[in-house]
Design a protein around this motif. Sequence first.
Motif, mmCIF file in Angstrom:
data_model
loop_
_atom_site.group_PDB
_atom_site.id
_atom_site.type_symbol
_atom_site.label_atom_id
_atom_site.label_comp_id
_atom_site.label_asym_id
_atom_site.label_seq_id
_atom_site.Cartn_x
_atom_site.Cartn_y
_atom_site.Cartn_z
ATOM 1 N N PHE A 147 0.774 -1.209 0.167
ATOM 2 C CA PHE A 147 0.243 0.133 -0.132
ATOM 3 C C PHE A 147 1.157 1.243 -0.047
ATOM 4 N N LEU A 180 -15.087 3.928 3.648
ATOM 5 C CA LEU A 180 -14.866 3.035 4.966
ATOM 6 C C LEU A 180 -14.593 1.892 4.651
ATOM 7 N N LEU A 211 -12.106 0.994 1.846
ATOM 8 C CA LEU A 211 -11.378 0.670 2.528
ATOM 9 C C LEU A 211 -10.792 -0.610 3.013
ATOM 10 N N TYR A 261 -11.038 -3.301 0.326
ATOM 11 C CA TYR A 261 -9.684 -3.218 -0.156
ATOM 12 C C TYR A 261 -8.203 -4.444 0.761
ATOM 13 N N LEU A 262 -8.239 -3.538 1.797
ATOM 14 C CA LEU A 262 -6.816 -3.938 2.331
ATOM 15 C C LEU A 262 -7.388 -5.858 3.480
ATOM 16 N N MET A 280 -10.141 6.274 -5.813
ATOM 17 C CA MET A 280 -11.033 4.638 -4.887
ATOM 18 C C MET A 280 -10.359 3.583 -6.413
ATOM 19 N N ILE A 331 -7.791 2.425 -8.555
ATOM 20 C CA ILE A 331 -7.056 1.172 -7.956
ATOM 21 C C ILE A 331 -7.550 0.037 -7.831
#
Lengths: 131, 618
Positions: B479, B535, B538, B541-542, B573, B576
């Motif tokens: 990241f 939120l 993210l 994605y992580l 966002m 990616i």
Amino acid sequence: MTTFPGDNTNIPKRLTECLEYQPLNFLVPKSGLCELLRSSLHITPVPDEIVFGEQEAINDTDNERSGPIEPFELKEGLKIHFRAIEPVEGNGKDDSRDLFEGLSEGARDFLNTACLEDFGKRSHSSDDEEY
Amino acid sequence: MSKTQAMDSRTLYNLSSEYASHARKMRPFLSSDAHVKQYRILMYHAVNALKMIKAKHQLSIEQDVLVTLELFELLVQETHDLDLAEMYLSSVHERLYGTTLVHQKMLVTAALVRVARARRSVKHSKESLRLVTGTLVDLEPLNSRWNLYFQFLRIELLLEISPSDSKIPGLFDTLITDCDSVLNLQAFVICSYICIRLTQNQGICQAHLDKLGALKSQKLPIQLRLWSSLVELLVLIYRDLNITTKLSEFKDLVATHKKELKDSTFHLRLDDQISISVDTPIVRYKDFKNIILLFQSVSYLTNCYDKKANFSVKFLPKIQQAANELKNISEPVNLELSDSRKCFYMLIVDLCNYYMCLESLILTGSCADIESDSAYAILIKAMKAQLRRDTPTALENYSLLNTQKNAPEFKLIGLSSMFAVKVANMSKVGGTVSFPEYNEVTELWECIEKLFSSHSFHENHIWQCTIIILWLCSHFQPFTSAKLFKDNDDASHLERLKFYFSANSFARAGKSSSHNSATVDGKEAAPVLKKSLLLHFLLNYLACAIIVHDLEEKCVITNACFHLGKQQHMPLMEYISGLSHLLNCGLAMKGKDVSLTRSKLKEAVKKLVISGFEQVQE
């Protein structure tokens, strides 16, 4: 994958780098709501005794009498600095209304409508709100 | 000699009351300067009649106190003559010295404190605090309920002087216990305690919250029940929890009592003699209905992208319009109160404005310009600058949020955003970060952790999850290209990521949406986080990159990320996640999806280039 769309541009390719231009918009402040609740509150103890009520004996020592009433004399007045008042906008038809209408006879008799002018003249202050 | 001199005190007293109440009745009709003058003539006479009673008549102490208190009320409410009010009060206060008239003494002392507070200076608050502390000592042997009122006043004054004074929570605990025999006041004091703790983002004692819940089933005045419920609602909103159950409670309450909710004032009776008046427009139905809509709008704000549940989009403009209209109506009340009402409606208008801006930034990436130096305005300016890629301005404004006068939540938003921007910047320049720069970022993180752990942010899952995300973003290689040094807390952060992901994965949407935060078999069950696209994006994605190993599941998640990214303004966002999806589809040999994703990505790139990103020459 040899090439991919955007690989020859400066568009960020890593998640963290995107955050430079992406605000954390899920962090919504709430302080204003608490302020709204708190600032609207007025708390005061109230005196609830009636010491001038009808039943109450009047223990003034000087000779009591209740009339006829005459306008009070200006020399007995005091200087008052009123808070600013913004006139209500709009309804022009109410402009001619006399706000003293509805007062009791006694209250009208006692009224000295020159009270503010007289103090205005005596005052040397430049404060607009002063009388 | 004037005949007025001979007018008896009762007649003068009644005249004064008549002038004052007539003037207030006329307050809504002051439509010209001539009217304003008439209003002032009336108030002038109201004041003067009382003054004449004091000057011309020998009054009993009780009468003198009453006349003086009336005089003080008029002066404080209608004029700037605080010195005069104080002078009258001080002289009657002296007259009471040595007498046993406790009730009168306390009324006058309370009035003296009110005059001092109207001056709005720390110096006067400190003087008042001394007066109140002395009064509490005097009250000690008397077993009077005035003690409760003055305990409350002491806390209020301490808050004015130093809001974070460490004595305050203890003083509240004592007062709440001491109020055990006066339930009305107890409920009110608990509400005050909760509001103050929320303002400071400090934890709230669960025992007090439980007590408030229990008190509400007692016979409290309806206004106080409404007020208590609003405070409880605020607790849920601060914790970003689901508010639907609470809302239905309001529905029931208002449905049965709507007609009683007309007056802004209610009374807390401490005993036969002592009565405290509480005034707030919020307990009137006509104001309450706007406030409850505003609270809902803020709670559901991050939901605004969802066309089926965009509450704030629908209601914020309506609330603002209603507040604007109410602001221009004068009520038949004294000037102090009518000024306060005006401020109240202005604050609603401003808040609607700020929240509409935040909403617009979520949905479109831009919003109207704001001229104000409130924390909200600074936050909006910072976010706007960030979106137009003006990093220096963004950082400058975010750092402005971290000043003493701002609520901790604004400070933490400022610090977290600065951290994100700086870490992003570090990654952009690769390994070429100077030591001071690196240091600055790690110190920023320490500040975040310190502020987080010294306040109640751990009660809020959105905040907890945010911290995990920021930590992972700045410490993991895929990241960032400039990861920060890790101690040994990798495992715990990954555990927390798994925890939140387990209930909020895009791959199992719909399956686990019913349970809220609760414990199952002694273990904390993962909460379904409030809807907020960024939120959730993210988090997914992580998790998809670190935790999920099943290729099919990865494809489902990156596909969802790529498509959901379009629902609000977050083009980077979208980009990616498109790249990840392309990669995952490639690995899964989904030829058709690869070409589809590639062509969609090309469109996304085209838009980004139009918005200002450039080709780089290699």
